[in-house]
Every structure is written in structure tokens, then in C-alpha cells.
Design a protein around this motif. Structure first.
Motif, PDB file in Angstrom:
ATOM      1  N   THR B  13       0.835  -1.203   0.000  1.00  0.00           N
ATOM      2  CA  THR B  13       0.000   0.000   0.000  1.00  0.00           C
ATOM      3  C   THR B  13       0.865   1.247   0.000  1.00  0.00           C
ATOM      4  O   THR B  13       0.627   2.197  -0.759  1.00  0.00           O
ATOM      5  CB  THR B  13      -0.912   0.017   1.237  1.00  0.00           C
ATOM      6  OG1 THR B  13      -1.505  -1.252   1.387  1.00  0.00           O
ATOM      7  CG2 THR B  13      -1.992   1.062   1.105  1.00  0.00           C
ATOM      8  N   LEU B  32      -0.656   2.080  -9.192  1.00  0.00           N
ATOM      9  CA  LEU B  32      -2.047   1.590  -9.166  1.00  0.00           C
ATOM     10  C   LEU B  32      -2.066   0.065  -9.122  1.00  0.00           C
ATOM     11  O   LEU B  32      -2.887  -0.537  -8.425  1.00  0.00           O
ATOM     12  CB  LEU B  32      -2.805   2.081 -10.400  1.00  0.00           C
ATOM     13  CG  LEU B  32      -3.161   3.564 -10.418  1.00  0.00           C
ATOM     14  CD1 LEU B  32      -3.685   3.965 -11.779  1.00  0.00           C
ATOM     15  CD2 LEU B  32      -4.192   3.851  -9.355  1.00  0.00           C
ATOM     16  N   LEU B  35      -1.216  -0.970  -5.615  1.00  0.00           N
ATOM     17  CA  LEU B  35      -2.374  -0.716  -4.754  1.00  0.00           C
ATOM     18  C   LEU B  35      -3.412  -1.807  -4.964  1.00  0.00           C
ATOM     19  O   LEU B  35      -4.048  -2.277  -4.019  1.00  0.00           O
ATOM     20  CB  LEU B  35      -2.950   0.655  -5.102  1.00  0.00           C
ATOM     21  CG  LEU B  35      -3.646   1.450  -4.002  1.00  0.00           C
ATOM     22  CD1 LEU B  35      -2.742   1.578  -2.801  1.00  0.00           C
ATOM     23  CD2 LEU B  35      -4.020   2.821  -4.518  1.00  0.00           C
ATOM     24  N   GLY B  36      -3.542  -2.243  -6.225  1.00  0.00           N
ATOM     25  CA  GLY B  36      -4.470  -3.327  -6.530  1.00  0.00           C
ATOM     26  C   GLY B  36      -4.073  -4.629  -5.834  1.00  0.00           C
ATOM     27  O   GLY B  36      -4.912  -5.306  -5.246  1.00  0.00           O
ATOM     28  N   ALA B  38      -2.259  -4.885  -3.139  1.00  0.00           N
ATOM     29  CA  ALA B  38      -2.435  -4.700  -1.694  1.00  0.00           C
ATOM     30  C   ALA B  38      -3.898  -4.902  -1.319  1.00  0.00           C
ATOM     31  O   ALA B  38      -4.217  -5.591  -0.341  1.00  0.00           O
ATOM     32  CB  ALA B  38      -1.980  -3.302  -1.293  1.00  0.00           C
ATOM     33  N   VAL B  39      -4.795  -4.333  -2.125  1.00  0.00           N
ATOM     34  CA  VAL B  39      -6.208  -4.400  -1.787  1.00  0.00           C
ATOM     35  C   VAL B  39      -6.721  -5.828  -1.932  1.00  0.00           C
ATOM     36  O   VAL B  39      -7.543  -6.294  -1.150  1.00  0.00           O
ATOM     37  CB  VAL B  39      -7.008  -3.377  -2.618  1.00  0.00           C
ATOM     38  CG1 VAL B  39      -7.451  -3.921  -3.923  1.00  0.00           C
ATOM     39  CG2 VAL B  39      -8.200  -2.884  -1.840  1.00  0.00           C
ATOM     40  N   PHE B  42      -5.601  -7.673   1.085  1.00  0.00           N
ATOM     41  CA  PHE B  42      -6.380  -7.187   2.231  1.00  0.00           C
ATOM     42  C   PHE B  42      -7.766  -7.826   2.245  1.00  0.00           C
ATOM     43  O   PHE B  42      -8.242  -8.300   3.278  1.00  0.00           O
ATOM     44  CB  PHE B  42      -6.481  -5.667   2.145  1.00  0.00           C
ATOM     45  CG  PHE B  42      -7.220  -5.049   3.289  1.00  0.00           C
ATOM     46  CD1 PHE B  42      -6.584  -4.853   4.502  1.00  0.00           C
ATOM     47  CD2 PHE B  42      -8.539  -4.664   3.160  1.00  0.00           C
ATOM     48  CE1 PHE B  42      -7.260  -4.293   5.564  1.00  0.00           C
ATOM     49  CE2 PHE B  42      -9.212  -4.107   4.212  1.00  0.00           C
ATOM     50  CZ  PHE B  42      -8.575  -3.913   5.425  1.00  0.00           C
ATOM     51  N   ALA B  75     -12.498  -8.918  -7.705  1.00  0.00           N
ATOM     52  CA  ALA B  75     -11.671  -7.709  -7.648  1.00  0.00           C
ATOM     53  C   ALA B  75     -10.460  -7.831  -8.554  1.00  0.00           C
ATOM     54  O   ALA B  75     -10.060  -6.864  -9.199  1.00  0.00           O
ATOM     55  CB  ALA B  75     -11.247  -7.440  -6.208  1.00  0.00           C
ATOM     56  N   ILE B  78     -11.640  -7.309 -12.230  1.00  0.00           N
ATOM     57  CA  ILE B  78     -11.961  -5.907 -12.505  1.00  0.00           C
ATOM     58  C   ILE B  78     -10.692  -5.065 -12.494  1.00  0.00           C
ATOM     59  O   ILE B  78     -10.458  -4.242 -13.386  1.00  0.00           O
ATOM     60  CB  ILE B  78     -12.985  -5.388 -11.474  1.00  0.00           C
ATOM     61  CG1 ILE B  78     -14.324  -6.080 -11.686  1.00  0.00           C
ATOM     62  CG2 ILE B  78     -13.154  -3.892 -11.600  1.00  0.00           C
ATOM     63  CD1 ILE B  78     -15.381  -5.669 -10.701  1.00  0.00           C
TER      64      ILE B  78
END
Lengths: 509, 123
Positions: B13, B32, B35-36, B38-39, B42, B75, B78
Motif C-alpha cells: 500500500t 495503481l 495498490l491493486g 495490496a487491496v 487485504f 476484484a 476488474i
């Protein structure tokens, strides 16, 4: 199950199937634009019929639940149609009709995927209105976003690409935050069904309540970004003025999707039954709503173009709607929903008018500078006058009624001071800005140049803009019925217990 | 395991946010993507971490929550599509705007301005 039981999913299925069909042989290809036009017009009309039917059935009997794949709540994805969702589906389809008809004037010939993309955009918007599942909401957000990314750079230009880069990156970061929020929420509550979360939230342990609080705050950032709430509004005026007119008009409802989600999530999940988390966003929303109105109003008066001005008007309307939300009574919510319908249609009509005016002014476009005379001075002047009266909130049109009911729903003295001063001052400034704009655009010409070589307005452009503008007088004439309808919608939204009962979630405990 | 997992998500992140704040499109796209990742990690952990738990009933002694796994799959798909789009868009922006800065032009460097001014005065 018969055909009517599947009614709630049709506003999602029609644009999806229709959009996909338009990629196939009878409609595909550059030269078959005519058949795509007919089909697109049929699709938006069908959606409006479907929306009307849903609205009628939820008003006359109870709200509808639709368990996708027949997975019962709280496990499956549930579509939930209450009067608010049905009303907004109708609004989307109505806006869709105006936009699709307007784009027949030539915008849709700039690329062969224009009509399918419009349908996918409507699919995402309708889905976001109808779903009762937070993760499903994320998926529909992504559907409407990826369609909007492509529509924004449709037909391409330097300015569009620049705006699109910012818009796409910002929204991708927003999507990541949305997913973080959903993970936190699921970790804390163990469910993503909005009604189920609302039921479980008061009984959480202290540490889980903290997590749910964080999830709620993260969701506010996401919805704030979507709805262009201050301080996340910087992308809006630039993006909306870069997009071509019918697309900007369709985008007018996208900020309202964010507002709708704020209403839905913070009334049902973090509403009056949420225990210690009850209404925790209200102290944040108040200053942000007022600041949005101030920033939008300043933007309206300093914008050098009609499109930029309209983009800033959208920010003002978002602030006004947030004020309606922050008042936290069903009456205020009902007033806000009326204003939401009005402001969507008014700003969409203004975006269309800005392009029509710009087309006839040569290089000056819609900038507020002295330029040649307009060819269709009377028609455009009349439309601009109506749209400006609507947007500024002057009687006898819908803007006046919308602002009046929001003003009336402020109860305590402190609320009155803030709401009255914010709304009335912003209206005054908007009137000044519009009169300045109208004077420059319509009355100040450079010489008496011959304007016969200016491009004519096509009849589709006139039809599209007149359909959207007709809403102003109609919403005011049918104001009593419309306000009764939005009042019912607001009451249903605030009736959280009925939603939980309808889902049949209580019995499991 | 929890500590290692948390550190991974945190570092990803952090790197993602840091890279998103850069001025050129390539680091932003990489940011990005991070971040993807990491998410996704998570989201996966939101059903609580446990070892040797199957998501299907009757396959193991203990069970893992299947829903976060389904959410992560969605996720990922997408996120992948969105990253593909933003890569194409930034290449288009490089061509249209003539620079690979997110703002479409090189930001004005205050130090260079000062240097140029002082040079101008000296001449």
C-alpha cells in the motif's frame, strides 16, 4: 415464477442485452449507424416503461425484493426496489432518452461503439440504484466507470485525453479505497448485505465497532469522490467540460449516484438504529456541504465558459443535496430527492445548450466573449432562459420549488441560519452569473456579420434539449404529486426496520 | 504469519500510494497495480487467516470463509481490466499530449526558473 416476478432485474438486463446485441452483425459496423439508432431509441423507451412499471408497483403495493439466482438473503445478491430506486431508474431512462435523441445529430457517428457504451453506462447506473449488496454496488460502480472512461475520450481530442487521464487515475484510486472499505466492513460485520449490516451493527463488540466506523469513513471518501463533494470535487468541472455535450449530460446523473449511495448507506447502515455509530458522518457532512456550495458558487461566477459554469453548478447542486441529507429528517430527504431530479435534468439540458450555442459562435465557442450573432437566436435564447431560471431557482420552474422545500425542511434556528444563507446567497450569485452569461451570449455581437454560413441546429438537437427542458415546467406543474412521491420514497428509505423485516433476516436470530 | 501478511499489505500500500503521487504516468500505473495487489491481499484476509482450511465443506477439518475468496476473484478481474485500460490511456496520452506527465506537460521547476533568471541578469 412468472414474467412479472422478474421485473426488478429488467432495468439491468435491457441495457446489458441491448448493448451486447449492438456489437453483433445486424447493428455492428460503421455504415449501419441507422439501425443502431433505432435500436438505441427503442431500448431507452423500454427502460422508461420498465421503470414506470416498477414505480407503479412499489407505490401501489409493497417494495420488491429480487434474489438473484434465488440465493436467499443474507447470502445471495439482492436487488431491492423501493420508491426511491424506482424513481431514480425512471430518471436515468428519461435522461437517457434525451441524450440518445440528441446524439442522433451526429455525435454517435464519431465512433461505432457510442450507443453500446451509452447502454453500458445506463446499465451500471441502474444497477447501482437497484442493488442492496455493497460488493455488488462496487461491481456496478466499475461498470459505469469503465463505460464513462470510454465515453469521456469518445471521438478523442487533446483536451479529452488530458481530462481522462486525471479522471481514470482518480477513480482507480477511489475503487481501491472502496475495496479496502468493503474488506474492513466484511471483517467487522461478516456480511455485505446492506440490510443485514444494519441489523448486525448495533450488536458488535467494541473493536468491531471501531472497524465498522473506519469502513464507514472510507466509504464516505469513495462516495464523496463520486459525488464531487468538497474537497474531492476538483476533477468535475474539467472532466465535464472536456466531454462532448450528450456525454456530459449523461454524466450529470453520475454525481447523483454518489449522493444516492450516501443517502442509502448512511441512512440504513449508519442511521438512527446504529447505536454508537448513529449518524457519525453528520458533523463532517455539514461543513463539507456548505463548503461545496461556496466553492461551486465561486466557480460559477468565475467560469469563462458556459460548460465550466454548468460543471460548477453541478457542484453547487451536490452541496445542496448534501444539506438536504444532513438535516436528517424524512421531509428533508424527500425535498432533496425532488431537487435531485430537477438538478440532474437542468444541468443536463444546460450541457446540451452549451454545445448548441458553441456551434453557432465560430471560434468563440461557449466562452463569454463578444462574438458573432447566433443564427437560431430565438430558439436558443428561449431554451437558455428556461434552463437558467430552472438552475438559478426562480419561479415558476422546478428549481424554485426544489429550493423552497429544502428551505422549509430546516427546523431549528441554527439549521435555518446555515441553510437559508447558503442557498439564498448561492441562488443570487447564480442569477447574476446567468444574466451576465446570457447578455454576452445573446445580445453583445461584433458588428452585423452575415450568419447564414453558421451551421444549423438539427431537429434531433432541438428534440433532445426540449425533452429535458420540458421537465422544468412539468415538475413544477405536477409539483404536488411529485413531492408526495419523493415524500413516500424518503419515508420508505428511513423505515429501516421494514427493510429488515422484508428481507426476512430477523427470524434467524 | 499474521505479522508477515500485515507487513506485505502495508509495504505494498505504501509503495502504491507513493508511486501514485509521482508526476509521470508510468510510475503512477505501477503504483495503481501495487495498490491493486495490496487491496486484493487485504480483501483475502477479511475472512480471517487460517492454515489448511478448505473453502468447500467436507474437504478438511476446518473451513475457510469462501466469500472473501470470491470477492478477491472479482476484484482481481476488474482490477486487471482497469489497469489494462489505464496503460492504453497513458500511451494515448503520451502520443496526444507529447509528454508522459500526468498533467500533460512538465511541471515548472522553481529552481530552474530562478537559475534562468539569475543567468539572464548576469548577461
Amino acid at each position: 415464477m412468472n414474467f412479472l416476478d422478474h421485473m426488478p432485474i429488467w432495468p439491468i438486463l435491457i441495457p446489458m442485452i441491448g448493448g451486447l446485441l449492438m456489437l453483433l452483425p445486424p447493428f455492428a459496423g460503421i455504415e449501419r449507424y441507422q439501425s443502431r439508432r433505432y435500436f438505441a431509441a427503442i431500448l431507452v423507451v423500454l427502460q422508461l416503461v420498465c421503470g414506470m412499471f416498477l414505480l407503479n408497483s412499489v407505490i401501489s403495493s409493497e417494495n420488491l425484493l429480487y434474489a438473484v439466482g434465488n440465493w436467499q438473503p443474507p447470502f445471495g445478491i439482492i436487488l431491492y426496489v423501493d420508491p426511491l430506486a424506482a424513481l431514480l431508474v425512471c430518471l436515468t431512462s428519461f435522461l437517457g432518452i434525451g441524450v440518445v435523441l440528441y446524439s442522433f445529430s451526429g455525435e454517435d457517428r464519431a465512433g461505432r461503439y457510442y450507443h453500446p457504451l451509452i447502454q453500458f453506462q445506463i446499465l451500471g447506473i441502474n444497477g447501482a440504484f437497484l442493488t442492496n449488496d455493497l460488493f455488488n454496488l462496487f461491481v456496478f460502480f466499475e461498470v459505469l466507470l469503465i463505460a464513462s472512461y470510454s465515453l469521456l475520450i469518445h471521438a478523442g481530442a487533446k483536451q479529452k485525453t488530458e481530462a481522462a487521464v486525471h479522471y481514470v487515475i482518480l477513480n482507480l484510486i477511489g475503487s481501491s479505497i472502496f475495496l479496502f472499505a468493503l474488506g474492513t466492513m466484511y471483517g467487522a460485520v461478516g456480511s455485505l448485505n446492506i440490510a443485514d449490516i444494519a441489523m448486525k451493527l448495533p450488536s458488535l463488540s467494541d473493536s468491531d465497532t471501531l472497524l465498522a466506523n473506519i469502513a464507514g469513513a472510507l466509504l464516505l471518501v469513495v462516495f464523496g469522490l463520486k459525488s464531487a463533494m468538497l474537497p474531492l470535487h476538483f476533477w468535475l468541472p474539467k472532466t465535464y467540460s472536456a466531454a462532448s455535450a450528450p456525454i456530459a449530460a449523461l454524466f450529470a446523473i453520475m454525481t447523483k449516484v454518489g449522493i444516492y449511495c450516501i443517502f442509502r448507506v448512511y441512512t440504513i447502515i449508519y442511521g438512527e438504529f446504529a447505536g454508537s455509530l448513529s449518524d457519525f458522518v453528520i458533523p463532517i457532512i455539514w461543513p463539507l456541504a456548505l463548503a461545496s456550495i461556496v466553492a461551486g458558487t465561486v466557480g460559477v461566477i468565475v467560469s469563462p465558459t458556459l460548460r465550466g459554469m454548468t460543471g460548477n453548478l453541478v457542484v453547487v447542486s451536490v452541496g445542496t443535496l448534501l444539506l438536504g441529507f444532513a438535516l436528517r429528517t424524512p421531509e428533508a430527504s424527500g425535498a432533496a430527492f425532488y431537487y435531485l431530479i430537477h438538478s440532474t435534468l437542468a444541468s443536463a439540458a444546460l450541457f446540451l445548450l452549451a454545445e448548441m450555442i458553441g456551434q453557432q459562435r465560430g471560434k468563440a465557442l461557449d466562452r463569454f466573449v463578444i462574438s458573432r450573432k447566433l443564427k437560431n437566436q430565438t430558439f436558443l435564447g428561449f431554451c437558455f432562459f428556461v434552463a437558467a431560471m430552472m438552475a438559478a431557482g426562480l419561479p415558476p420552474f422546478s428549481g424554485f420549488l426544489g429550493k423552497l422545500v429544502i428551505l422549509q425542511s430546516a427546523v431549528t434556528t441554527q439549521e435555518k441560519i446555515w441553510v437559508y444563507s447558503a442557498l439564498l446567497i448561492s441562488s443570487l450569485v447564480t442569477i447574476i452569473a446567468f444574466s451576465r452569461a446570457g447578455t454576452t451570449l445573446f445580445w453583445r455581437h461584433a458588428g452585423n456579420k452575415d450568419v447564414s454560413d453558421s451551421p444549423d441546429l438539427t431537429s434531433w438537437q432541438k428534440v433532445g434539449v426540449l425533452i429535458l427542458l420540458a421537465a422544468g415546467p412539468l415538475l413544477a406543474l405536477g409539483g404536488e404529486h411529485m413531492l408526495a412521491l419523493t415524500g413516500v420514497a424518503a419515508n420508505e428509505l428511513h423505515n429501516v426496520n421494514a427493510l429488515i423485516e422484508l428481507m426476512g433476516l430477523r427470524g434467524e436470530q | 504469519m499474521e505479522l508477515l501478511y500485515v507487513i506485505c499489505v502495508g509495504v505494498l500500500t505504501f509503495s502504491g500510494i507513493f508511486l501514485c503521487l509521482r508526476g509521470r504516468t508510468f510510475p503512477v500505473v505501477v503504483g495503481l497495480t501495487m495498490l491493486g495487489y495490496a487491496v486484493n491481499m487485504f480483501l483475502f484476509s477479511s475472512g480471517r487467516l487460517n492454515l489448511e482450511g478448505a473453502a468447500i465443506l467436507g474437504m478438511a477439518e476446518q473451513y475457510a470463509d469462501p466469500l472473501p475468496q470470491a470477492l478477491v476473484l472479482t476484484a482481481i478481474v476488474i482490477g486487471f481490466a482497469m489497469i489494462a485500460f489505464v496503460v492504453i490511456l497513458s500511451m494515448r496520452a503520451r502520443a496526444d499530449l507529447g509528454s508522459d506527465f500526468v498533467d500533460g506537460r512538465e511541471p515548472v521547476d522553481a529552481r530552474k526558473l530562478v537559475e534562468r533568471n539569475s543567468r539572464g541578469q548576469a548577461e
